[in-house]
Enzyme design. Structure first.
Site, PDB file in Angstrom:
ATOM      1  N   THR A 356       0.832  -1.201   0.000  1.00 22.24           N
ATOM      2  CA  THR A 356       0.000   0.000   0.000  1.00 22.24           C
ATOM      3  C   THR A 356       0.867   1.252   0.000  1.00 22.24           C
ATOM      4  O   THR A 356       2.024   1.217   0.426  1.00 22.24           O
ATOM      5  CB  THR A 356      -0.901   0.069   1.244  1.00 22.24           C
ATOM      6  OG1 THR A 356      -0.079   0.330   2.397  1.00 22.24           O
ATOM      7  CG2 THR A 356      -1.683  -1.203   1.445  1.00 22.24           C
ATOM      8  N   ASP A 357       0.290   2.353  -0.444  1.00 21.64           N
ATOM      9  CA  ASP A 357       0.930   3.638  -0.222  1.00 21.64           C
ATOM     10  C   ASP A 357       0.903   3.920   1.282  1.00 21.64           C
ATOM     11  O   ASP A 357       0.185   3.271   2.048  1.00 21.64           O
ATOM     12  CB  ASP A 357       0.236   4.736  -1.012  1.00 21.64           C
ATOM     13  CG  ASP A 357       1.199   5.840  -1.428  1.00 21.64           C
ATOM     14  OD1 ASP A 357       2.157   6.108  -0.680  1.00 21.64           O
ATOM     15  OD2 ASP A 357       0.988   6.440  -2.504  1.00 21.64           O
ATOM     16  N   TRP A 358       1.679   4.902   1.701  1.00 22.12           N
ATOM     17  CA  TRP A 358       1.907   5.134   3.127  1.00 22.12           C
ATOM     18  C   TRP A 358       0.670   5.731   3.797  1.00 22.12           C
ATOM     19  O   TRP A 358       0.188   6.783   3.398  1.00 22.12           O
ATOM     20  CB  TRP A 358       3.129   6.023   3.289  1.00 22.12           C
ATOM     21  CG  TRP A 358       4.391   5.253   3.520  1.00 22.12           C
ATOM     22  CD1 TRP A 358       5.259   5.401   4.562  1.00 22.12           C
ATOM     23  CD2 TRP A 358       4.933   4.178   2.730  1.00 22.12           C
ATOM     24  NE1 TRP A 358       6.302   4.484   4.468  1.00 22.12           N
ATOM     25  CE2 TRP A 358       6.117   3.723   3.356  1.00 22.12           C
ATOM     26  CE3 TRP A 358       4.516   3.536   1.561  1.00 22.12           C
ATOM     27  CZ2 TRP A 358       6.893   2.678   2.863  1.00 22.12           C
ATOM     28  CZ3 TRP A 358       5.283   2.487   1.056  1.00 22.12           C
ATOM     29  CH2 TRP A 358       6.451   2.072   1.697  1.00 22.12           C
TER      30      TRP A 358
END
Length: 638
Positions: A356-358
């Site tokens: 996932t993105d942060w």
């Protein structure tokens, strides 16, 4: 027989050796052990990572990777496997001090903020082995810090090494996710690829991958969180400047070359891994803002072209973006089985790691209104069911552990994610030698050859949009040095080309470098219309200088979005150039004719905000009567 783990004895030269059975020859890899011991089996050297005085399959570099991974997974506890699925941040501090190694030294408030939790908590207690390091330090300090972190990991029960990632850090100047002094070689754009795409030089993209791998590995980094291969079909999106541009085919060529340079023909000790972002291609945001990707032109497939090229080139991991799509009522992509499994794994055949993105789990969530109150545990469960293996910024393993213990997530799903992630560590050779040479790092990082190649990329990235013949500027006029007035350019650097004066009316030419609008990207932000009109205050400053009567050249340094340039600017300036965060010296080389500009726009520049509003977010090259079309760029007459 068990050998000492002394540093000097651990450095082994790769020699061609034959196993005792005489049936197969193996090349002894370089090994280094600091917390574990070395052992000799069949005349070959191995690391006793689990400290059991025996050679386990995962320690045996002769074995196929899948067998090594399977043996290690079988030995790991649930807690150790879940630790692999987290990808939090620990940044090297400028002084290179690890808090646990100097408990008596009280850090300053700023140091405490940057360091966060003591690394020992992440590495020893939480079994985390994938860490984003966006810190900045002198290369020798950086490399020494990386080694100490690896030594800490090697001392744990199974001795699993750390895979360190970084956001892109090869811009001519820093200022995106990585901020501070630039120690690495300097290429166009702070954290994007517009400059490379403008050069149209595929070999430069390949070389950037190679240079990134060489300089990252020298300081102990192993993964680049990029390139960004979103397509800039929506000019208002706030992260456009990280992309290669509007053309899917050009982006496909560029990302393929970059991956080949970064990962090599086969992943190994000299490679890095490229985490391609942002799946599924996040350029077409509705009105350039908000949380939703839209496809009013039914052009979803166009945005998949660079992804297929990246996978064909060997991409091993992707980053899922924050936004939702219209395919499942706006569900966030990291929670969508359709996006993550049906399209990514089924249609495109991807078998690597999805991260996932942060902040997608704790900050953004699944987006859909009926799921807004979903618990953290349920968010993890839904995301894993969708096909996600790793979670950016997350550092607490307990929610996932509890899901398994409660029977909501089968441990086989954890095994699958851990197996995919361990391909990174084994493929990069980290189980054999995760350590680096701090002395060599100083010589490798920003070496002369790498710096020269980056400088060439800066030169080739500059696009000349207009010129009435004023450029190239001569360095001598009437047997005297030319006189120039500059704003936004270092006068000391400019003084290498001409005499710098303080009043534009005393100059032969005024050179103004101005920044275009910044999109102010905020994941998930809802706001009023995003305007990308050229700042009125910048235009007023240009007019004030041009009113002196001195010919004026304007260099537009592109911000985070594209820009609508006013006709007034082109009428006022005698020449207009577009730059992508290059240094002053290559810019002046173009202005003074030492280098003939070759850059071509990797996107079209719209003629008005009305044209921006009426174009379709997902369709390329559809702006009505663009001010400058895709591929435009002037050169000086031969």
């Amino acid at each position: 027989m068990k050998n000492s783990a002394g540093f000097a004895g651990a450095l082994l030269i790769g020699l061609l050796l034959t196993s005792s059975c005489g049936e197969e020859a193996f090349v002894q890899p370089r090994l280094e052990a600091r917390s574990a011991d070395l052992m000799t089996v069949d005349g070959l050297e191995f690391k006793d990572l689990n400290k059991n005085w025996a050679l386990d399959p995962y320690e045996d570099w002769r074995q196929p990777q899948d067998e090594r991974i399977g043996d290690l997974i079988a030995q790991m506890t649930l807690e150790e496997k879940v630790g692999l699925m987290l990808h939090p941040n620990i940044s090297v501090p400028e002084d290179g001090v690890i808090p646990d190694e100097s408990p008596s030294a009280a850090p300053s408030p700023d140091q405490a903020r940057r360091r966060g939790q003591p690394p020992r908590i992440y590495i020893v207690e939480r079994n985390i082995r994938n860490i984003l390091n966006n810190g900045v330090a002198e290369p020798t300090v950086f490399a020494t810090w990386s080694n100490k972190m690896q030594e800490m990991a090697e001392a744990t029960r199974l001795g699993i090494p750390i895979m360190f990632s970084s956001d892109p850090r090869h811009g001519a100047t820093l200022g995106a996710h990585v901020r501070g002094t630039q120690y690495f070689s300097q290429w166009p754009s702070r954290e994007g690829q517009f400059g490379l795409a403008a050069s149209r030089d595929i070999e430069l993209a390949r070389d950037l991958g190679r240079v990134t791998a060489e300089e990252y590995r020298a300081v102990g980094l192993h993964m680049n969180l990029g390139p960004q291969i979103d397509l800039t079909t929506e000019p208002r999106w706030g992260r456009n400047a990280g992309c290669f541009g509007e053309d899917a085919d050009l982006t496909a060529e560029m990302v393929s070359a970059y991956i080949q340079g970064a990962q090599g023909e086969e992943l190994g000790p000299n490679s890095i891994i490229a985490m391609i972002k942002h799946w599924p291609g996040s350029g077409p945001h509705e009105d350039g803002r908000g949380r939703q990707l839209v496809y009013p032109g039914d052009n979803f497939d166009y945005h998949l072209i660079p992804w297929q090229a990246a996978f064909d080139a060997g991409a091993m991991t992707v980053m899922g973006y924050y936004s939702g799509t219209p395919f499942d009522d706006g569900l966030g992509v990291n929670y969508s089985s359709y996006i993550m499994t049906d399209v990514l794994r089924g249609r495109l055949g991807f078998d690597g790691v999805v991260c996932t993105d942060w902040g997608v789990i704790r900050r953004t969530g699944p987006l859909r209104e009926d799921l807004v109150d979903l618990s953290i545990e349920d968010r993890y469960n839904m995301s894993m069911e969708a096909g996600v293996d790793q979670f950016g910024s997350e550092s607490d393993p307990q929610p996932i552990i509890e899901l398994v213990r409660e029977g909501q997530v089968p441990e086989e799903r954890i095994d699958l994610a851990a197996s995919r992630i361990l391909r990174w560590h084994f493929g990069l050779g980290l189980f054999e030698d995760p350590y680096v040479n701090p002395g060599a790092a100083q010589e490798i990082v920003r070496s002369e050859k790498n710096q020269q190649r980056g400088y060439e990329a800066q030169l080739k990235s500059i696009v000349m949009l207009a010129n009435d013949g004023t450029l190239p500027m001569p360095e001598m006029i009437d047997q005297r040095r030319s006189r120039i007035y500059v704003e936004g350019v270092d006068p000391v650097v400019a003084g290498q080309f001409a005499e710098v004066v303080e009043d534009p009316s005393d100059a032969d030419l005024s050179i103004l470098r101005v920044s275009s609008v910044m999109g102010g990207f905020r994941p998930g932000a809802e706001s009023d219309e995003v305007s990308i009109e050229f700042p009125s205050e910048a235009m007023a400053g240009i007019n004030a200088v041009a009113d002196s009567g001195t010919p004026t050249v304007v260099v537009v340094n592109l911000g985070s979005t594209l820009v609508v340039l006013p006709p007034e600017l082109l009428d006022t300036s005698r020449a207009t150039l577009m730059a992508f965060d290059v240094l002053d010296e290559p810019l002046l080389e173009v202005i003074f004719g030492r280098f003939n500009p070759v850059g071509k726009l990797p996107f079209e520049l719209p003629s008005s905000m009305e044209a921006v509003r009426t174009q379709l977010e997902d369709v390329p090259f559809d702006s009505e009567n663009p001010l400058f079309p895709y591929g435009f760029g002037l050169s000086y007459p031969e």
